[in-house]
Scaffold this active site. Sequence first.
Site, PDB file in Angstrom:
ATOM      1  N   ASP A  54     -15.746  55.938 -52.436  1.00 53.42           N
ATOM      2  CA  ASP A  54     -17.122  55.690 -52.863  1.00 53.42           C
ATOM      3  C   ASP A  54     -18.076  56.118 -51.755  1.00 53.42           C
ATOM      4  OD1 ASP A  54     -18.973  54.926 -54.765  1.00 53.42           O
ATOM      5  OD2 ASP A  54     -19.107  52.867 -54.046  1.00 53.42           O
ATOM      6  N   GLU A  93     -23.599  48.445 -59.886  1.00 47.59           N
ATOM      7  CA  GLU A  93     -24.093  49.612 -59.165  1.00 47.59           C
ATOM      8  C   GLU A  93     -24.035  50.801 -60.108  1.00 47.59           C
ATOM      9  OE1 GLU A  93     -22.063  50.042 -55.368  1.00 47.59           O
ATOM     10  OE2 GLU A  93     -23.482  48.631 -54.452  1.00 47.59           O
ATOM     11  N   LYS A 139     -15.668  44.651 -53.676  1.00 50.51           N
ATOM     12  CA  LYS A 139     -15.792  45.870 -54.481  1.00 50.51           C
ATOM     13  C   LYS A 139     -14.552  46.180 -55.313  1.00 50.51           C
ATOM     14  CE  LYS A 139     -19.703  47.553 -52.669  1.00 50.51           C
ATOM     15  NZ  LYS A 139     -20.812  48.113 -53.452  1.00 50.51           N
ATOM     16  N   GLU A 154     -23.746  54.379 -60.852  1.00 50.76           N
ATOM     17  CA  GLU A 154     -23.241  55.535 -60.111  1.00 50.76           C
ATOM     18  C   GLU A 154     -22.718  56.599 -61.066  1.00 50.76           C
ATOM     19  OE1 GLU A 154     -20.671  54.828 -56.802  1.00 50.76           O
ATOM     20  OE2 GLU A 154     -21.408  52.786 -56.456  1.00 50.76           O
ATOM     21  N   HIS A 170     -31.597  53.424 -52.404  1.00 51.38           N
ATOM     22  CA  HIS A 170     -30.714  52.254 -52.435  1.00 51.38           C
ATOM     23  C   HIS A 170     -30.324  51.862 -50.999  1.00 51.38           C
ATOM     24  CE1 HIS A 170     -27.356  49.635 -53.617  1.00 51.38           C
ATOM     25  NE2 HIS A 170     -26.608  50.297 -52.757  1.00 51.38           N
TER      26      HIS A 170
END
Length: 422
Positions: free
Chosen positions: A124, A196, A250, A198, A131
Amino acid sequence: MYDIDATHDPKRTSWVESANAAGSDFPIQNLPFGRFRRKGSGEAFRIGVAIGDQVLDLRAAGLVDTDDMNALMAAAPAGRRALRAKLSDGLAAGSTQQAAWAQALVPQADCEYTVPCRVGDYTDFYTGIHHATTIGKLFRPDQPLMPNYKWVPIGYHGRASSIVVSGTPFKRPQGQTKAPDAAEPSFGPCKRLDYELELGFYVGQGNALGQPVGIDDAEAHLFGVGLFNDWSARDLQAWEYQPLGPFLAKNFASTVSPWIVTMEALAPFRAPFTRPAGDPQPLPYLDGAANREGGQLDITLEVLVQTAKMREQGEAPARLTHGLVKEAAYWTAAQLLAHHTVNGCNLQPGDLLGSGTLSGPTPDAAGSLMELTLGGKQPITLPGGEQRTFLQDGDTLVLRGWCERAGAVRIGFGEASGTVLA
Ligand code: MN
């Protein structure tokens, strides 16, 4: 680079009528790849291409002799373009394949999906500069952006085993947290669960260990792009992230969309890569003519939330985020791949590179609740009157994305949705 050919022709229509409807995510100009089976059949997942509201079973259509998406992804760009041309010709209105391929269609309403390929490794990145700045201010008011940010595409190695396909619910994680004024940490369910927004870049052709991929060749090693929600436990993150970075905050779940939109399909939707005046230019290994000309992607993204109460009352999901990738991403996909391999690290077909949270420059384009609620200090009010700082049990989050441009047919990414369980 970014070649436009007959498969992008806006005049081309399909004999699959639903693909010609205005606003369809999957017109004949798109042709994204995924792995599907008939709902509840328990069969092995097969490779399919979305067209309108149908899935074309590639093996049943005689286009591949494998169910292994990774093997297909490993093909050189010429092979990928040849398969795309065959698909486009066969699905085009008037094709002689119509009678045979119509037998290989399955309605999407009858399908279930899995993660579109075997993801061996997942990295990631952190390319969303707005951000990074906003989050940095919350964690480190004195130094929001670290000194390396504008030089190095920052990333960490994530965990592939907990990547799930859209529609998969997940349990609120538990873990250690420590309030700033507490003497010791405590253990319990995460109280600051976040999303998040993405993109996920899927690696196609790999590279051998010790053989970096140069910036000019980097796009040839990318298969395509999907939506990616990197669910994050902010309270766990704040306590655990120093000195080695994110860990249990995460890796409890990350949601991908079922479809990979190929780099070929994205060719009409490229945008220049530029740097704001006064910012350092990328080092030579991260700089190339093609990347400058069209390294960015012109993709619009949005995030919607539907709480359990909204679902019960039949209320439509409410929008949380709406923004453009090219206004959010400080680094391009080609730069991420070139950087990832510059030390000789080998990438393999199916590896996933997360973009990092793609927050735009304006508050409505913030790609996480951490930013939307200023670290939980300023709740947002949903249309039905409910308030949120972070996600509650029963909340469903939906990511969507699409590309629109004059002279091209709109293409979409489908969606990546997930529901929080207690
Ligand atoms: Mn992330």
